[in-house]
Design a protein around this motif. Sequence first.
Motif, PDB file in Angstrom:
ATOM      1  N   VAL A  11       0.663  -1.339   0.191  1.00  0.00           N
ATOM      2  CA  VAL A  11       0.121  -0.185  -0.118  1.00  0.00           C
ATOM      3  C   VAL A  11       0.961   1.317  -0.143  1.00  0.00           C
ATOM      4  O   VAL A  11       2.026   1.638   0.749  1.00  0.00           O
ATOM      5  N   THR A 336     -10.841   3.170   3.568  1.00  0.00           N
ATOM      6  CA  THR A 336      -9.739   3.549   4.294  1.00  0.00           C
ATOM      7  C   THR A 336     -10.194   4.581   5.345  1.00  0.00           C
ATOM      8  O   THR A 336      -9.344   5.115   6.078  1.00  0.00           O
ATOM      9  N   ASP A 342     -13.865   4.469  -2.598  1.00  0.00           N
ATOM     10  CA  ASP A 342     -12.767   3.478  -3.169  1.00  0.00           C
ATOM     11  C   ASP A 342     -13.918   2.747  -3.973  1.00  0.00           C
ATOM     12  O   ASP A 342     -15.028   2.837  -3.518  1.00  0.00           O
ATOM     13  N   LEU A 363      -9.377  -4.019  -4.835  1.00  0.00           N
ATOM     14  CA  LEU A 363      -9.546  -2.759  -4.590  1.00  0.00           C
ATOM     15  C   LEU A 363      -8.662  -1.457  -5.370  1.00  0.00           C
ATOM     16  O   LEU A 363      -7.728  -1.527  -5.439  1.00  0.00           O
ATOM     17  N   LYS A 365      -8.316   2.681  -5.165  1.00  0.00           N
ATOM     18  CA  LYS A 365      -8.473   3.571  -4.190  1.00  0.00           C
ATOM     19  C   LYS A 365      -8.829   4.831  -4.647  1.00  0.00           C
ATOM     20  O   LYS A 365      -7.931   5.264  -5.741  1.00  0.00           O
ATOM     21  N   GLY A 375      -1.658   1.775  -5.100  1.00  0.00           N
ATOM     22  CA  GLY A 375      -2.247   1.221  -3.881  1.00  0.00           C
ATOM     23  C   GLY A 375      -3.245   0.202  -4.034  1.00  0.00           C
ATOM     24  O   GLY A 375      -3.629  -0.187  -2.824  1.00  0.00           O
ATOM     25  N   SER A 376      -3.371  -0.139  -5.314  1.00  0.00           N
ATOM     26  CA  SER A 376      -4.405  -1.295  -5.381  1.00  0.00           C
ATOM     27  C   SER A 376      -4.273  -2.548  -4.624  1.00  0.00           C
ATOM     28  O   SER A 376      -2.989  -2.972  -4.290  1.00  0.00           O
ATOM     29  N   GLN A 377      -5.081  -3.345  -4.348  1.00  0.00           N
ATOM     30  CA  GLN A 377      -5.043  -4.689  -3.553  1.00  0.00           C
ATOM     31  C   GLN A 377      -5.980  -5.789  -4.241  1.00  0.00           C
ATOM     32  O   GLN A 377      -6.971  -5.324  -4.843  1.00  0.00           O
ATOM     33  N   GLY A 435     -12.372  -3.480   6.395  1.00  0.00           N
ATOM     34  CA  GLY A 435     -11.823  -2.238   5.959  1.00  0.00           C
ATOM     35  C   GLY A 435     -10.727  -1.912   6.876  1.00  0.00           C
ATOM     36  O   GLY A 435     -10.913  -2.148   8.201  1.00  0.00           O
ATOM     37  N   THR A 438      -5.432   1.104   5.638  1.00  0.00           N
ATOM     38  CA  THR A 438      -4.261   0.691   4.699  1.00  0.00           C
ATOM     39  C   THR A 438      -4.939   0.383   3.673  1.00  0.00           C
ATOM     40  O   THR A 438      -4.300  -0.184   2.382  1.00  0.00           O
ATOM     41  N   GLY A 439      -6.323  -0.351   3.488  1.00  0.00           N
ATOM     42  CA  GLY A 439      -7.212  -0.839   2.621  1.00  0.00           C
ATOM     43  C   GLY A 439      -7.827  -1.997   3.218  1.00  0.00           C
ATOM     44  O   GLY A 439      -8.018  -1.974   4.466  1.00  0.00           O
TER      45      GLY A 439
END
Length: 468
Positions: A11, A336, A342, A363, A365, A375-377, A435, A438-439
């Motif tokens: 992240v 977040t 998001d 995810l 953001k 910062g995608s997850q 949630g 940080t995500g």
Amino acid sequence: MRRSLMAAVAVAALATPFAVVATAGSAAAAPAAAASKPVTDFNHDGYADLAISAPGGAVDGISGAGYVSIVYGSASGADTAHAKQINRATAGVPGDPEEDGGFGSGTEAGDFDGDGYTDLTVTNGKTDAVIWGSADGLTEGTELPGDYVSELKAGDFNGDGKTDLVANSWRTLQVNYGPFTRDGKPASTSSVENGDDGPQNLMVGDVTGDGADDLVTGHAMEEMQRSSRLWKGGKDGLSTTSTPTKRFTTNGVIADVDKDGYGDLVAREVNEVSEDQVADAGAVRVIYGSRAGFSTRTAKIDQDTAGVPGVGEEGSLNGPNKGDQFGYSVTAGDVTGDGYADIVVGVPGEDLDNVEDAGAVVLLKGGANGLTGTGSQAFNQTTANVPGVSEKDDYFGESVQLTDVNKDGLADLTAGVPQEDGTTVNSGAAWLFRGAKTGLTTTGITSFSPSSLGTPEAGARFGADLTG
């Protein structure tokens, strides 16, 4: 071998939020933030609740009659120990269970009678009902008047603070203005006729920042997609004329991803030929809102966008392997807690190593620069601490819903997997990710299914539709 999706991505440091000035050419500053969707709270205890459909589930031995599981929120998250099943055999719910009736094929939440309790509409394409919220949760119901309806969406299209309900009857859009009486009658109605390419799906939110919700409709005719359209809301209600977006979009949401006070459309972008969708790698299109409607500012995000995990891969129209279908499902919420909406997209056709169509969720953001890959997850059933095992044709993430079930100010993700196999084929299941600042996180993750909730399992397709 197709490349697997990364389980998670580091992240990036969060940018410091700052005030956003008016867009170029505007006369005054935009509102601080576009209005967010009201919390779905059937029992008005302050915690968001979930409605999880199982349209293939049996009721009193009648196969395919369908039911909806209500999972109430609590301080510890989803309260699965006190889940409630609603079907056409439930006392106070209109109609009777029918074989292959598919009760729960579509659901929508809103406080339709204005009593402070969220209510739930349930449709199977033939008969629509509203189940009323109360201190005891969802209880008695009423049949909604009207002809064949393919979809219902809640919003406030005239900005009066009352929840309205728009019904899609293919060639006709009917807006039912709230508040509704307990016999299902709205305060007033209006309608607009469409041509042969009538709406295929509905997306609701305040694009123009005027306090009234707007409507975006996706369109297609036979095998060809058509431009989606924007119908503006206002003090007089939903406009009877629309503006084309000049994009082929479907299955999206309207949310303020850059916190400028205007709702932005984030939707799956598809090819002009409808049948190509099952084999496409997938992408989402962001069309940013403005005081006048949609602006010319847009962005396309897919698995080839910098920062987004994985690689976009196509499938075959004639083969067994589907494309990734990035953006098949889309949901919005502030995961977040930074004030930016998001986005979570489902990627149900994602292959994981040698497992075809196992599926995943990603995810994306929001931030001051809008929606990007930074910062995608990504998560799937091979991600550490995620319960279960990725299997062929699971289609993990076929449905997704962001909602804050534990009231900590951070949206949680429910991922529906209706083709997950339990003790029977296609019984379905759902996963709840918490949630965090940080995500999304797997800490405290839970999963539940018909067997764990004590509801009929065989062919239930639990998680086919999510409302929260």
